[in-house]
Design a protein around this motif. Structure first.
Motif, PDB file in Angstrom:
ATOM      1  N   THR A  31      52.500  46.129  36.233  1.00  0.00           N
ATOM      2  CA  THR A  31      52.628  45.786  37.403  1.00  0.00           C
ATOM      3  C   THR A  31      54.043  46.120  38.230  1.00  0.00           C
ATOM      4  O   THR A  31      55.018  46.197  37.376  1.00  0.00           O
ATOM      5  CB  THR A  31      52.430  44.113  37.622  1.00  0.00           C
ATOM      6  N   GLY A  37      48.362  37.940  38.164  1.00  0.00           N
ATOM      7  CA  GLY A  37      47.394  38.422  38.932  1.00  0.00           C
ATOM      8  C   GLY A  37      47.964  39.976  39.784  1.00  0.00           C
ATOM      9  O   GLY A  37      47.012  40.194  40.569  1.00  0.00           O
ATOM     10  N   SER A  38      49.044  40.408  39.593  1.00  0.00           N
ATOM     11  CA  SER A  38      49.482  41.688  40.344  1.00  0.00           C
ATOM     12  C   SER A  38      49.043  43.035  39.503  1.00  0.00           C
ATOM     13  O   SER A  38      49.613  43.782  39.886  1.00  0.00           O
ATOM     14  CB  SER A  38      50.856  41.432  40.780  1.00  0.00           C
ATOM     15  N   THR A  40      47.830  46.515  38.235  1.00  0.00           N
ATOM     16  CA  THR A  40      46.904  47.430  39.123  1.00  0.00           C
ATOM     17  C   THR A  40      46.380  48.465  37.940  1.00  0.00           C
ATOM     18  O   THR A  40      47.526  48.868  37.073  1.00  0.00           O
ATOM     19  CB  THR A  40      47.574  47.906  40.269  1.00  0.00           C
ATOM     20  N   ASP A 121      39.742  46.874  39.174  1.00  0.00           N
ATOM     21  CA  ASP A 121      40.838  46.068  39.574  1.00  0.00           C
ATOM     22  C   ASP A 121      40.473  44.702  39.738  1.00  0.00           C
ATOM     23  O   ASP A 121      41.386  43.766  40.115  1.00  0.00           O
ATOM     24  CB  ASP A 121      41.466  46.623  41.136  1.00  0.00           C
ATOM     25  N   ALA A 122      39.272  44.355  40.474  1.00  0.00           N
ATOM     26  CA  ALA A 122      38.613  42.819  40.349  1.00  0.00           C
ATOM     27  C   ALA A 122      38.757  42.159  39.076  1.00  0.00           C
ATOM     28  O   ALA A 122      39.514  41.070  38.894  1.00  0.00           O
ATOM     29  CB  ALA A 122      37.404  42.734  40.821  1.00  0.00           C
ATOM     30  N   LYS A 125      42.502  41.635  37.990  1.00  0.00           N
ATOM     31  CA  LYS A 125      43.160  40.722  38.634  1.00  0.00           C
ATOM     32  C   LYS A 125      43.116  39.358  37.606  1.00  0.00           C
ATOM     33  O   LYS A 125      44.055  38.744  37.283  1.00  0.00           O
ATOM     34  CB  LYS A 125      42.702  40.441  39.817  1.00  0.00           C
ATOM     35  N   SER A 126      41.969  39.074  37.103  1.00  0.00           N
ATOM     36  CA  SER A 126      41.705  37.913  36.367  1.00  0.00           C
ATOM     37  C   SER A 126      42.454  38.114  34.766  1.00  0.00           C
ATOM     38  O   SER A 126      43.140  37.299  34.601  1.00  0.00           O
ATOM     39  CB  SER A 126      40.140  38.048  36.238  1.00  0.00           C
ATOM     40  N   SER A 128      45.093  39.864  34.323  1.00  0.00           N
ATOM     41  CA  SER A 128      46.263  39.973  34.660  1.00  0.00           C
ATOM     42  C   SER A 128      46.922  38.573  34.462  1.00  0.00           C
ATOM     43  O   SER A 128      48.190  38.209  34.097  1.00  0.00           O
ATOM     44  CB  SER A 128      46.698  40.611  35.895  1.00  0.00           C
ATOM     45  N   TYR A 129      46.140  37.384  35.125  1.00  0.00           N
ATOM     46  CA  TYR A 129      46.571  36.036  34.925  1.00  0.00           C
ATOM     47  C   TYR A 129      46.650  35.585  33.589  1.00  0.00           C
ATOM     48  O   TYR A 129      47.653  35.094  33.285  1.00  0.00           O
ATOM     49  CB  TYR A 129      45.604  35.219  35.622  1.00  0.00           C
TER      50      TYR A 129
END
Length: 218
Positions: A31, A37-38, A40, A121-122, A125-126, A128-129
């Protein structure tokens, strides 16, 4: 009996683990901003080799921490009576910490290979958290290991008093941080490699002094 080569090397596995933690934190690039959540897919692909190396550092750290767990247990047990208490708890704490690193490897691979390869990317995002807070999985083990190592070091006088007290404090801060009370988690995240490297030097010195004593030679 003289120490074997493995026994002489065991304390230094902590220093290797500390270096691996620094390597993981330095090499990982998923990221552009340090917040959950950031991540990519583009950033991950642009730094793919660095991210692979970062996961490799986690794998090596998990392995050497199991060796380090044995070194800590041996150190604390050297002055314990027939019932080994602190050494057993500390050993278990370091084993749980290694298990926590294993789940960090799992989430990192999910982030790097799964979502990034599919450019989803959806999902990224999950993931990534979870990956961002992956260190919390090893928090309970680390807090236990710190508290037991520090208290055992105090009880048996096998660690410098200041270092043992600081270790217990790190354990308490780690437990609070894992429960969501700042800044404990961040403190342990930053200090962990330096503690491991420092503990390795202290334990290796203690080992040398012990093996040179007339009682050990007898």
């Amino acid at each position: 009996m003289p120490l074997t080569r493995l026994e002489k090397l065991l304390p230094w596995t902590g220093a290797i683990a500390g270096a691996c933690w620094i390597g993981h934190s330095t090499l990982q690039s998923v990221t552009e901003t340090d917040k959950p959540g950031s991540a990519t897919s583009q950033v991950i692909r642009d730094h793919l080799l660095l991210n692979y190396a970062s996961v490799g550092c986690l794998v090596l750290m998990g392995i050497v921490l199991l060796f380090f767990a044995t070194a800590v247990r041996n150190l604390l047990r050297s002055t314990e009576p027939a019932e080994a208490t602190w050494s057993s708890i500390a050993h278990g704490g370091w084993v749980v910490t290694a298990a926590g690193l294993s789940q960090m490897v799992t989430w990192n691979w999910g982030l790097i290979i799964g979502a990034a390869a599919a450019s989803d990317d959806a999902a990224l995002k999950s993931l990534s958290y979870v990956q961002f807070f992956g260190w919390a999985g090893m928090g309970i083990g680390l807090a236990t290991a710190f508290i037991a190592t520090g208290l055992g070091g105090l009880a048996g006088a096998v660690l410098p008093r200041w270092f043992a007290i600081a270790t217990v404090a790190c354990g308490v801060l780690g437990a609070l941080g894992n429960a969501g009370v700042p800044p404990g988690g961040l403190v342990n995240y930053v200090l962990l490699p330096f503690w491991l490297i420092g503990a390795s030097g202290i334990m290796a010195r203690r080992q040398r002094l012990t093996t040179r004593s007339p009682k050990h030679r007898a």
